[in-house]
Design a protein around this motif. Structure first.
Motif, short mmCIF file in Angstrom:
data_model
loop_
_atom_site.label_atom_id
_atom_site.label_comp_id
_atom_site.label_asym_id
_atom_site.label_seq_id
_atom_site.Cartn_x
_atom_site.Cartn_y
_atom_site.Cartn_z
N ASN A 213 0.81 -1.22 0.00
CA ASN A 213 0.00 0.00 0.00
C ASN A 213 0.84 1.27 0.00
OD1 ASN A 213 -2.41 -1.38 0.01
ND2 ASN A 213 -2.55 -1.47 2.23
N LEU A 254 -4.86 4.50 5.70
CA LEU A 254 -4.80 3.25 4.95
C LEU A 254 -4.01 2.22 5.74
CD1 LEU A 254 -5.80 2.25 2.21
CD2 LEU A 254 -3.53 2.70 1.29
N TYR A 280 -8.00 4.59 -1.66
CA TYR A 280 -8.85 3.46 -1.30
C TYR A 280 -9.20 2.64 -2.55
CZ TYR A 280 -9.32 6.42 2.80
OH TYR A 280 -9.07 7.20 3.88
N THR A 281 -9.60 1.42 -2.30
CA THR A 281 -9.85 0.48 -3.40
C THR A 281 -11.30 0.54 -3.88
OG1 THR A 281 -8.15 -0.97 -2.49
CG2 THR A 281 -9.66 -1.92 -4.10
N TYR A 282 -12.25 0.70 -2.96
CA TYR A 282 -13.66 0.59 -3.30
C TYR A 282 -14.32 1.97 -3.31
CZ TYR A 282 -12.98 -4.38 -2.45
OH TYR A 282 -12.54 -5.68 -2.50
N GLY A 283 -15.20 2.15 -4.30
CA GLY A 283 -15.91 3.42 -4.40
C GLY A 283 -17.08 3.30 -5.37
N GLU A 353 -16.18 7.48 -1.86
CA GLU A 353 -15.42 6.40 -1.23
C GLU A 353 -15.94 6.18 0.19
OE1 GLU A 353 -11.08 6.94 -3.27
OE2 GLU A 353 -11.75 8.49 -1.89
N ALA A 355 -14.80 4.42 2.54
CA ALA A 355 -13.76 4.36 3.56
C ALA A 355 -13.46 5.73 4.15
CB ALA A 355 -12.48 3.76 2.97
N ARG A 356 -13.79 6.81 3.42
CA ARG A 356 -13.60 8.16 3.96
C ARG A 356 -14.63 8.48 5.04
NH1 ARG A 356 -10.25 11.54 1.00
NH2 ARG A 356 -9.56 10.72 -1.01
N ASP A 361 -12.95 -0.56 4.01
CA ASP A 361 -12.69 -0.47 2.58
C ASP A 361 -12.95 -1.83 1.93
OD1 ASP A 361 -11.98 0.60 0.16
OD2 ASP A 361 -9.83 0.36 0.45
N ASN A 362 -14.24 -2.19 1.79
CA ASN A 362 -14.59 -3.48 1.22
C ASN A 362 -15.91 -3.35 0.46
OD1 ASN A 362 -16.57 -3.40 3.26
ND2 ASN A 362 -15.29 -4.59 4.65
N SER A 365 -19.21 -2.20 2.31
CA SER A 365 -19.39 -0.75 2.48
C SER A 365 -19.99 -0.12 1.23
CB SER A 365 -18.06 -0.10 2.82
OG SER A 365 -17.55 -0.60 4.03
#
Length: 557
Positions: A213, A254, A280-283, A353, A355-356, A361-362, A365
């Motif tokens: 990361n 992260l 982040y990975t997911y959005g 996103e 995660a914000r 972060d999956n 979410s």
């Protein structure tokens, strides 16, 4: 006489005469084998130029020990460089592998400092760096620049990929939070990928700070950015400020990733802000459309929920809007071919996103965020444009609840879901002012002005008549008759005052009138008692009546 018969032998007999050539052959073979075993290998090294290379003079060294010499230097057939034929000593035989490196040592001045000063007196030479691979090799390509780090140095070697070279060069620093932990070893342009490749080395034990990361960015010079948050100035250490360099770290918030091995490739970002845009990975992608001006709204602008960043602006979908309307013009029969985008809301693609928002972060979410938006729109969830900075004029997208707004639903634009929008702030004031001006422009002002002018003309006539009336009144007041009338009126008021003085409270007339009224009240009371008695007993006027008992008994003594 007896007849002699020859004796025939089937085998060959070894004679002494063959001993000498056999011994010579054995000695020759042993000498050849000894010569082969004691002679070093002959290799070829390709260079771009033969500068400072001389056949029979230029030495090959390892750890400052001579292990070979350049026998000859010749041009390549395609004239793309030169090939140096080098005779090495036998001790170099086990060191020749596919990763063995050679380079010419000459005086150099670079970002890493000054090197090769010893060649000013002893002459240039070829330095060798032993390889550790398994495959043997006799043909090599020489390095144009000396390697910055030995092959056996502890640490990790990585590759950074960038779309442009920027201000980085070989020998510049790799830093972690301002501390020098490595260096750039080589730089080349990848023609197939159309990108620049940087090979870097991070010394041990700092290589343990790098994981899957980790992000790398350019810290060369000074970075000045103007965004919705205002002006921001960033600069690295003095070395990176003057010479340039690469920094690395993990984006805040992260989680640490897994360990990495040699040769892993990373993307080289332009600045620290760039690594924060997509940590982040997911959005989720959504589209918001605005009828007001989107000046100052640029890709990368923040998307906020009550001041908390939850995403960013990807781009303005003007191309998609034009293509969408153009397809309608082509497919619809009888439709006017005028510009169908006029007056339409401008779609803006945003990326949210989860995660914000302190969510994991999956993928779960993503589902939760989608459900929250679907349930929030009927309750007044809307997107608006806000000014992030008055000095720069930069705008941002704000998402919030407005319960007083009319009900709305999620829509669709191309393959994206759209969130309803409203106008607030300056945009709403502009529309209200525009609406007021439109209503004002729709009023029959010319007829109204004509009517007002007519009324004003009538008023002028009335004022003229009033002026004449006042002049007449003034003339009457100023006449002798009015003056005589005033004196008579004053005399009459004097007589009235005298009459009123005669009936004042302290006058005799007022006191006599008061006594008369008192007597009259007594008579009226007696008359009232008589009437009440006659009402109760009508014969009381003829027959005498006994006195009535006191209804309230007296108290006993």
């Amino acid at each position: 006489m007896s007849e002699m018969k020859p004796s025939i032998s089937s085998g060959r007999k070894f004679t002494a005469v063959w001993i000498v050539p056999l011994v010579a052959l054995v000695i020759g073979l042993s000498m050849g084998i000894h010569h082969f075993m004691t002679q070093g290998p002959t290799i070829t090294i390709d260079f771009k130029t033969a500068e400072s290379l001389q056949g029979g003079k230029t030495k090959v060294r390892l750890l400052n020990v001579d292990i070979g010499v350049v026998e000859s230097v010749a041009l390549k057939e395609n004239i793309s460089g030169v090939t140096a034929t080098v005779k090495l000593g036998p001790e170099a035989r086990p060191l020749l592998h596919e990763d063995t490196r050679f380079w010419v040592v000459r005086p150099r001045v670079g970002a890493g400092g000054v090197s090769g000063l010893s060649t000013l007196l002893g002459g240039t030479y070829i330095e060798m760096s032993p390889g550790t691979g398994s495959d043997k090799q006799r043909e090599f390509v020489g390095l144009e620049e000396p390697p910055q780090t030995p092959l056996d140095a502890p640490g990790v070697r990585l590759t950074l990929l960038s779309k442009r070279a920027g201000s980085l060069s070989v020998g510049e620093s790799v830093v972690f939070r301002g501390y020098n932990v490595g260096r750039i070893e080589s730089m080349e342009f990848d023609e197939k990928g159309r990108q620049v490749r940087y090979d870097i080395f991070v010394d041990a034990p700092f290589h343990k700070l790098i994981n899957s990361n980790t992000r790398f960015w350019n810290v060369s010079g000074i970075s000045l950015t103007a965004s919705a948050e205002g002006f921001q100035v960033e600069m690295g250490t003095m070395d990176t400020l003057l010479l340039g360099g690469v920094a690395f770290d993990a984006p805040p918030g992260l989680r640490p990733g897994s360990a990495v091995d040699n040769g892993r490739e990373y993307h080289l970002y332009e600045s620290y802000d760039d690594i924060l845009k997509n940590p982040y990975t997911y959005g989720l992608y959504y589209v918001v459309s605005f009828s007001q001006s989107v000046r100052g709204l640029e890709p990368g602008a923040p998307v906020e929920y009550r001041g908390i960043p939850i995403g960013r602006v990807e781009r303005i979908l003007l191309k998609e809007l034009t293509a969408n309307n153009l397809s309608k013009v082509i497919t619809a029969e009888g439709l006017s071919k005028e510009n169908s985008t006029a007056g339409q809301a401008i779609p803006v693609l945003i990326y949210l996103e989860p995660a914000r928002m302190a969510l994991p972060d999956n993928q779960e979410s993503i589902v939760a965020l989608k459900q929250a938006i679907e349930g929030g729109v009927p309750k007044g969830l809307r997107a608006t444009l806000m000014t992030g900075n008055l000095l720069t004029g930069k705008q941002l997208v704000n998402v919030d609840f407005f319960p007083e707004e009319e009900p709305a639903e999620l829509g669709a634009f191309e393959q994206y879901v759209t969130i309803p929008t409203i106008e607030t702030g300056v945009g709403r004031l502009e529309n209200q002012l525009r609406s007021f001006l439109d209503r004002l422009d729709a009023l029959p002002l010319e007829e109204t002005v004509a009517g007002v002018n007519k009324v004003l003309g009538t008023a002028d006539n009335s004022l003229s008549s009033l002026t004449e009336t006042l002049d007449s009144v003034n003339n009457i007041v100023d006449s002798d008759d009015s003056r005589r009338l005033s004196s008579e009126l004053v005399a009459t008021l004097g007589e009235l005052r005298s009459a009123l003085t005669g009936i004042a409270p302290d006058s005799e007339m007022y006191q006599g009138l008061g006594a008369t009224i008192t007597s009259l009240n007594g008579s009226l009371e007696n008359l009232d008692a008589l009437i009440r008695k006659v009402s109760d007993k009508p014969n009381s006027l003829i027959f005498p009546s006994s006195p009535e008992m006191d209804p309230i008994p007296e108290a006993r003594p």
